[in-house]
Scaffold this motif. Sequence first.
Motif, PDB file in Angstrom:
ATOM      1  N   ILE A   1       0.837  -1.206   0.000  1.00 25.02           N
ATOM      2  CA  ILE A   1       0.000   0.000   0.000  1.00 25.02           C
ATOM      3  C   ILE A   1       0.867   1.249   0.000  1.00 25.02           C
ATOM      4  N   ILE A   2       1.932   1.246   0.792  1.00 19.96           N
ATOM      5  CA  ILE A   2       2.834   2.400   0.837  1.00 19.96           C
ATOM      6  C   ILE A   2       4.012   2.102  -0.074  1.00 19.96           C
ATOM      7  N   ALA A   3       3.965   2.638  -1.268  1.00 19.16           N
ATOM      8  CA  ALA A   3       5.033   2.414  -2.238  1.00 19.16           C
ATOM      9  C   ALA A   3       6.261   3.224  -1.844  1.00 19.16           C
ATOM     10  N   GLY A   4       7.417   2.637  -1.927  1.00 17.55           N
ATOM     11  CA  GLY A   4       8.648   3.341  -1.623  1.00 17.55           C
ATOM     12  C   GLY A   4       9.006   3.346  -0.147  1.00 17.55           C
TER      13      GLY A   4
ATOM     14  N   ILE B   1      -6.190  14.319  -9.122  1.00 15.59           N
ATOM     15  CA  ILE B   1      -6.048  13.030  -9.780  1.00 15.59           C
ATOM     16  C   ILE B   1      -5.302  13.161 -11.108  1.00 15.59           C
ATOM     17  N   VAL B   2      -5.317  14.345 -11.716  1.00 13.56           N
ATOM     18  CA  VAL B   2      -4.689  14.534 -13.027  1.00 13.56           C
ATOM     19  C   VAL B   2      -3.186  14.236 -13.003  1.00 13.56           C
ATOM     20  N   PRO B   3      -2.416  14.665 -11.980  1.00 10.86           N
ATOM     21  CA  PRO B   3      -1.003  14.283 -11.970  1.00 10.86           C
ATOM     22  C   PRO B   3      -0.785  12.773 -11.947  1.00 10.86           C
ATOM     23  N   PHE B   4      -1.671  12.044 -11.257  1.00 12.60           N
ATOM     24  CA  PHE B   4      -1.544  10.591 -11.263  1.00 12.60           C
ATOM     25  C   PHE B   4      -1.769  10.025 -12.656  1.00 12.60           C
ATOM     26  N   ILE B   5      -2.742  10.556 -13.362  1.00 15.83           N
ATOM     27  CA  ILE B   5      -3.029  10.061 -14.719  1.00 15.83           C
ATOM     28  C   ILE B   5      -1.817  10.254 -15.615  1.00 15.83           C
ATOM     29  N   PHE B   6      -1.176  11.418 -15.534  1.00 15.12           N
ATOM     30  CA  PHE B   6       0.032  11.653 -16.337  1.00 15.12           C
ATOM     31  C   PHE B   6       1.174  10.739 -15.904  1.00 15.12           C
ATOM     32  N   ALA B   7       1.330  10.535 -14.595  1.00 14.73           N
ATOM     33  CA  ALA B   7       2.393   9.651 -14.109  1.00 14.73           C
ATOM     34  C   ALA B   7       2.168   8.229 -14.585  1.00 14.73           C
TER      35      ALA B   7
ATOM     36  N   GLU C   1       0.383   7.339 -17.288  1.00 18.34           N
ATOM     37  CA  GLU C   1       0.500   7.314 -18.749  1.00 18.34           C
ATOM     38  C   GLU C   1       1.962   7.254 -19.194  1.00 18.34           C
ATOM     39  N   TYR C   2       2.814   8.037 -18.562  1.00 24.22           N
ATOM     40  CA  TYR C   2       4.225   8.112 -18.954  1.00 24.22           C
ATOM     41  C   TYR C   2       5.128   7.253 -18.077  1.00 24.22           C
ATOM     42  N   ASN C   3       4.529   6.494 -17.143  1.00 20.76           N
ATOM     43  CA  ASN C   3       5.245   5.571 -16.275  1.00 20.76           C
ATOM     44  C   ASN C   3       6.372   6.251 -15.487  1.00 20.76           C
ATOM     45  N   ILE C   4       6.029   7.356 -14.858  1.00 15.85           N
ATOM     46  CA  ILE C   4       6.986   8.114 -14.044  1.00 15.85           C
ATOM     47  C   ILE C   4       6.533   8.031 -12.588  1.00 15.85           C
ATOM     48  N   HIS C   5       6.951   7.001 -11.888  1.00 14.18           N
ATOM     49  CA  HIS C   5       6.680   6.768 -10.464  1.00 14.18           C
ATOM     50  C   HIS C   5       5.198   6.870 -10.105  1.00 14.18           C
ATOM     51  N   PRO C   6       4.312   6.165 -10.796  1.00 16.15           N
ATOM     52  CA  PRO C   6       2.890   6.259 -10.428  1.00 16.15           C
ATOM     53  C   PRO C   6       2.595   5.679  -9.049  1.00 16.15           C
ATOM     54  N   ALA C   7       3.357   4.690  -8.588  1.00 16.57           N
ATOM     55  CA  ALA C   7       3.101   4.103  -7.274  1.00 16.57           C
ATOM     56  C   ALA C   7       3.378   5.102  -6.161  1.00 16.57           C
ATOM     57  N   ILE C   8       4.447   5.846  -6.279  1.00 15.79           N
ATOM     58  CA  ILE C   8       4.781   6.838  -5.257  1.00 15.79           C
ATOM     59  C   ILE C   8       3.765   7.978  -5.272  1.00 15.79           C
ATOM     60  N   LEU C   9       3.348   8.393  -6.459  1.00 15.62           N
ATOM     61  CA  LEU C   9       2.357   9.464  -6.556  1.00 15.62           C
ATOM     62  C   LEU C   9       1.014   9.022  -5.992  1.00 15.62           C
TER      63      LEU C   9
END
Length: 91
Positions: free
Chosen positions: A13-16, A63-69, A71-79
């Motif tokens: 649940i807590i990534a990172g 929620i929009v920053p998560f969608i971009f993360a 989509e581009y696979n830039i640390h979505p778990a941490i976000l």
Amino acid sequence: MDIGLFMASQPRIIAGGVASACLAAVMRFIVGPAIMIPTSVAVGLRGIVLQITILQAALPQAIVPFIFAREYNIHPAILSTSYVASNFEFN
């Protein structure tokens, strides 16, 4: 895939780790407003408008920053972890 399904598919649940989650909370609730105060004063905001900008700096992430993360696979778990942590503070 929305944030709930993404988080449910994660092994933790807590990534990172707890340390990065605590750092994200400090950054969101202390550093964000601390940066917003001098910036808002520098552009001439005063009174209730200044108070509103400080409050908005501490609000949960959208929620929009998560969608971009995701989509581009830039640390979505941490976000997603910081998103959930920031929402727990206000509930």
